[in-house]
Design a protein around this motif. Structure first.
Motif, PDB file in Angstrom:
ATOM      1  N   UNK A  95      93.108 -98.882 -30.613  1.00  0.00           N
ATOM      2  CA  UNK A  95      92.955 -97.926 -29.417  1.00  0.00           C
ATOM      3  C   UNK A  95      93.031 -96.357 -29.978  1.00  0.00           C
ATOM      4  N   UNK A 119     100.458-108.149 -33.904  1.00  0.00           N
ATOM      5  CA  UNK A 119      99.167-108.083 -33.071  1.00  0.00           C
ATOM      6  C   UNK A 119      99.226-107.023 -32.006  1.00  0.00           C
ATOM      7  N   UNK A 120     100.285-106.787 -31.442  1.00  0.00           N
ATOM      8  CA  UNK A 120     100.588-105.471 -30.538  1.00  0.00           C
ATOM      9  C   UNK A 120     100.193-104.127 -31.200  1.00  0.00           C
ATOM     10  N   UNK A 121     100.669-103.831 -32.428  1.00  0.00           N
ATOM     11  CA  UNK A 121     100.502-102.838 -33.059  1.00  0.00           C
ATOM     12  C   UNK A 121      98.798-102.798 -33.565  1.00  0.00           C
ATOM     13  N   UNK A 133      97.803 -92.210 -28.815  1.00  0.00           N
ATOM     14  CA  UNK A 133      96.282 -92.519 -28.407  1.00  0.00           C
ATOM     15  C   UNK A 133      96.049 -91.326 -27.332  1.00  0.00           C
ATOM     16  N   UNK A 152      96.473-103.969 -31.910  1.00  0.00           N
ATOM     17  CA  UNK A 152      95.854-103.470 -30.469  1.00  0.00           C
ATOM     18  C   UNK A 152      95.902-102.042 -30.258  1.00  0.00           C
ATOM     19  N   UNK A 153      97.072-101.407 -30.556  1.00  0.00           N
ATOM     20  CA  UNK A 153      97.354-100.035 -30.547  1.00  0.00           C
ATOM     21  C   UNK A 153      96.561 -99.155 -31.600  1.00  0.00           C
ATOM     22  N   UNK A 168     101.795 -99.308 -38.591  1.00  0.00           N
ATOM     23  CA  UNK A 168     102.823-100.086 -39.297  1.00  0.00           C
ATOM     24  C   UNK A 168     102.235-101.473 -39.539  1.00  0.00           C
TER      25      UNK A 168
END
Lengths: 214, 298
Positions: free
Chosen positions: B175, B167-169, B127, B171-172, B160
């Protein structure tokens, strides 16, 4: 916090000792005693190994804390046996080696490699949790440091290699960003993870890092 | 000349990209052959950047050959080997030589590759690299200094969709979109139902999504991938289908499966296109497209 060390191979210790036949051994009563890499037992083992290499061991000592300035006094106390040696083999971390090398006019050779500064999270289990990067981001990452705990020290979330909360490079290691995510979610603060983190300043204190406290 | 990749993305066309991996060494025969096969078949060709942290001929070098052959390259750029100075400098050179597309990646870990003792950099992540591209386009480098002659890139990133936890993916992913990603090429997907769910989410964002299609060449490979590659899930039904193929027919079955998936993604309008990764079997990319009922770029 402990300085985490690992003993060098005998071969490398031998390479450092080429031309130096009389050896004085110094261990450390703090970190390397805790990690069993340079306490009394390991010093005595090293003594036998060096003798097995046909070295003459003129004496040995385990100083309370090798990196402390008190080490200077311990070296004065052992002056006779050290004077008889052509070098000192240090079984402290690299901070102890440098402390001793500053006091002695003989070569001080490390028998250990210094790996990281670690916290003992449970007995015998040492983890590096701070890389001393110079700009702390723990306020945005639920008290878990991604600079240290993420293999790629990523600041904006996990990479694609994470799998079921594990790091792709070592299944025994947690994915730092999964831990951060879970804790922020539990705190109801996922919005913090959504915030963009810019590239870190790599020169907060340019190396060599020095701080003067008046 | 090929149409610019950004123009293709902006059109309603079902976008097709594929990729080549440069050689370890200077024998470029195979890479050039793969470019020849792909140049009239797909809309743009990715060139991998020391894929899996194996040292190779550079991505930018491969991109220049693609340009020479009149096709449209997508330069893959990882943050593993270069600090911000080197990354920006390579972007300047790439732009000056006509490379207009960049896929911004964090990069694999050094320790999975063939230079296991090498230093890794990772000064930036994907990012941050995307934002660097956009800042340079605005006329300034990361140091805040004015550029004498700017750049302009169609910039993309990856996601991915089968990651666990997801969920963390996501969020990325958001971004990356915020950082200016215009297109996303996904990790390999095989479960179209899961992927359709991901696309329902991804459709909220102004970004084109190309589904990652990795050619399966055997039941063993499919089983290995689903068990060992993070973020890849191959449904048992596909593994069984490959296993049931007559001896010597597994590759044809893999081509059929890839073609069928692409046709479904296209016909049902699930996503905006596909990114085909044939991993050494680039010769069969036209066969995969034929199996999907798509006959070439034109």
């Amino acid at each position: 916090m402990k300085s985490i060390t690992k003993q060098k191979s005998l071969e490398e210790i031998q390479q450092q000792l080429v031309g130096l036949d009389r050896v004085y051994i110094i261990g450390c009563g703090t970190c390397t005693t805790m990690t069993r890499t340079g306490g009394r037992d390991e010093v005595l083992e090293m003594k036998e190994r060096l003798q097995g290499m046909d070295k003459i061991v003129t004496g040995w000592l385990v100083t309370p804390t090798a990196c402390d300035e008190m080490t200077g006094a311990a070296l004065v106390h052992a002056n006779g046996a050290i004077a008889n040696a052509s070098c000192v083999v240090s079984m402290s971390c690299a901070m102890g080696v440098q402390r001793m090398a500053g006091y002695l006019d003989k070569p001080v050779l490390p028998a250990l490699d210094t790996l990281f500064i670690g916290l003992e999270s449970s007995p015998g289990d040492f983890h590096e949790i701070c890389a001393q990067c110079g700009h702390c981001l723990l306020g945005y990452t639920a008290g878990i440091c991604p600079v240290t705990a993420c293999h790629k020290h990523l600041l904006n979330g996990p990479c694609g290699g994470t799998d079921s909360g594990r790091c792709e490079v070592d299944k025994d290691k947690d994915c730092a960003w999964t831990l951060i995510y879970k804790r922020l979610k539990q705190q109801g603060r996922l919005d913090v993870m959504r915030r963009y983190q810019p590239v870190k300043n790599s020169q907060v204190v340019p190396r060599p890092r020095i701080m003067r406290v008046d | 000349m090929a149409k610019s990749f950004r123009d293709v993305l902006k059109s309603d066309k079902f976008v097709i990209t594929s990729e080549i991996g440069p050689p370890k060494g200077t024998n470029l025969d195979s890479m050039l052959h793969h470019i020849d096969i792909l140049k009239d078949t797909v809309d743009a060709i990715n060139v991998t950047d020391h894929q899996s942290s194996v040292m190779r001929f550079p991505s930018l070098g491969g991109c220049l050959y693609i340009k020479e052959k009149g096709a449209e390259p997508i330069m893959q750029m990882t943050c593993r080997d270069r600090n911000q100075m080197a990354l920006q400098s390579d972007l300047l050179f790439a732009y000056a030589r006509g490379v207009r597309n960049v896929l911004c990646l964090t990069g694999d870990s050094i320790v999975v590759g063939d230079h296991k003792d090498a230093a890794d950099v990772f000064e930036m992540d994907s990012s941050q690299l995307l934002r660097t591209v956009r800042q340079m386009e605005a006329g300034r480098d990361l140091g805040g200094n004015e550029l004498d002659g700017g750049v302009e890139f169609c910039a993309g990133a990856i996601v991915t969709p089968e990651a666990d936890p997801l969920e963390p993916q996501l969020i990325k992913f958001e971004k990356k979109v915020e950082a200016g990603a215009e297109f996303i090429q996904t990790q390999a997907i095989y479960d179209l139902e899961n992927f359709a769910k991901f696309m329902e989410y991804a459709r909220q964002f102004d970004v084109k999504v190309l589904a990652g299609i990795v050619l399966l060449v055997s039941a063993r490979m499919a089983k290995f991938m689903t068990e060992n590659v993070p973020g890849i899930f191959v449904p048992q039904s596909l593994i069984d289908e490959l296993a049931a193929a007559p001896k010597g027919q597994a590759l044809s079955k893999g081509i059929e499966i890839a073609g069928r998936m692409i046709a479904t993604l296209k016909d049902e309008g699930i996503c905006d296109g596909v990114h085909i990764m044939a991993i050494g079997k680039e010769e069969v990319v036209p066969d995969i497209l034929a199996a999907a009922g798509i006959n070439g770029r034109h």
